[in-house]
Design a protein around this motif. Structure first.
Motif: not given
Length: 301
Positions: A35, A37, A39, A52, A55, A82-86, A101-102
């Protein structure tokens, strides 16, 4: 009875297909590679560990997770990772990791046997201290008991404890290790007190500020951060006493030794290089001598 025989090749294929979901969920690095990415899970409003604003996600644990992301980039050759914050809430933190999920829950959490049934944990990243916040006008008898200023044996001790905490209301975060701890303390002391649960630290401190609870127990650094930020008028008091200490770690997938090795390697390198001390200086008001001794214990050789 009409029984259809399954050919060996078909049986093998069926078994392999049944294994695919389990293998996919356990291979975090392969999923990240596919991916491009990673998470990063975090609990909002958990400053100074994770928070947070709009954003922007920041905090001590977030900085550590970003170092893990850098390690993934280097190990997998993914310069554009890519770094996706969940964001996740406290009640779903374990399931967020176990379900995939993470990839990692950055906000540190105490490792327990129950949680270890579904997730695994990194090396410790912080030593949490359980403390308590009360109002400035809290009764002296309550303060004496909470501060440990009573004898520890004999009938006088038990009578003093009962006068101090009987019929008081204590607030704790629902579902955490603190909830189980306070119920056990009340049972051992043999007193009658009310325990109410709240969803987070903000609600717990608010209960005390508004007089709906007499004390709120939680991690000391979190309490201190909330009081300084949200109650500058000074009508709340964080007691000096620390009731319990507990190393806290990042949650990762239970069946993924390769990813855990990468995470532990990253954190151990941070301990040895002094990067952890820099993070402490930035978010946690510096590392004490005791903290630095624990750094040497927590880092894997």
């Amino acid at each position: 009875m009409n029984v259809q025989l399954i050919k060996p090749a078909s049986l093998l294929l069926t078994c392999l297909l049944m294994l695919v979901p389990a293998l996919a969920s356990a291979n975090t690095l392969e999923r990240v590679r596919t991916s491009n990415t990673v998470n990063l899970g975090f609990i909002p409003d958990f400053a100074p560990f994770s928070s947070n604003e709009g954003d922007k996600v920041s905090g001590y644990a977030i900085d550590l997770c970003l170092k893990v992301a850098d390690k993934i980039k280097a190990e997998l050759g993914l310069p554009s990772l890519k770094v996706h914050y969940q964001p996740v809430n406290i009640t779903e933190q374990t399931s967020a990791v176990s379900s995939g999920k993470v990839d990692i829950l950055c906000t540190p959490t105490p490792a327990t046997l129950e949680r270890s049934k579904t997730v695994s944990f990194s090396v410790p990243v912080y030593t949490a201290g359980l403390s308590v916040v009360v109002r400035d006008d809290a009764p002296e008898a309550l303060l004496n008991v909470l501060n440990g200023k009573v004898a520890h044996d004999g009938p006088t001790w038990r009578a003093t404890v009962n006068r101090g905490i009987a019929n008081e209301t204590f607030a704790v975060t629902a579902g955490g290790v603190t909830e189980a701890w306070i119920h056990e303390q009340i049972r051992l002391l043999g007193v009658i007190a009310t325990v109410v649960t709240v969803k987070d630290n903000d609600q717990g401190i608010k209960q005390v500020a508004e007089g709906k609870a007499d004390a709120f127990f939680s991690e000391r650094m979190l309490l201190d951060n909330h009081i300084v930020k949200d109650y500058p008028q000074g009508n709340l008091r964080l007691l000096d006493r620390i009731f319990e200490y507990a190393p806290v770690s990042m949650m990762i997938n239970r069946d993924d030794d390769n990813f855990r090795l990468l995470v532990d390697t990253t954190l151990s390198e941070m301990y040895r290089s002094g990067a952890i001390e820099q993070a402490y200086d930035k978010y946690l008001r510096g590392a004490s001598d005791s903290d630095k001794k624990l750094f040497k214990i927590y880092a894997l050789p």
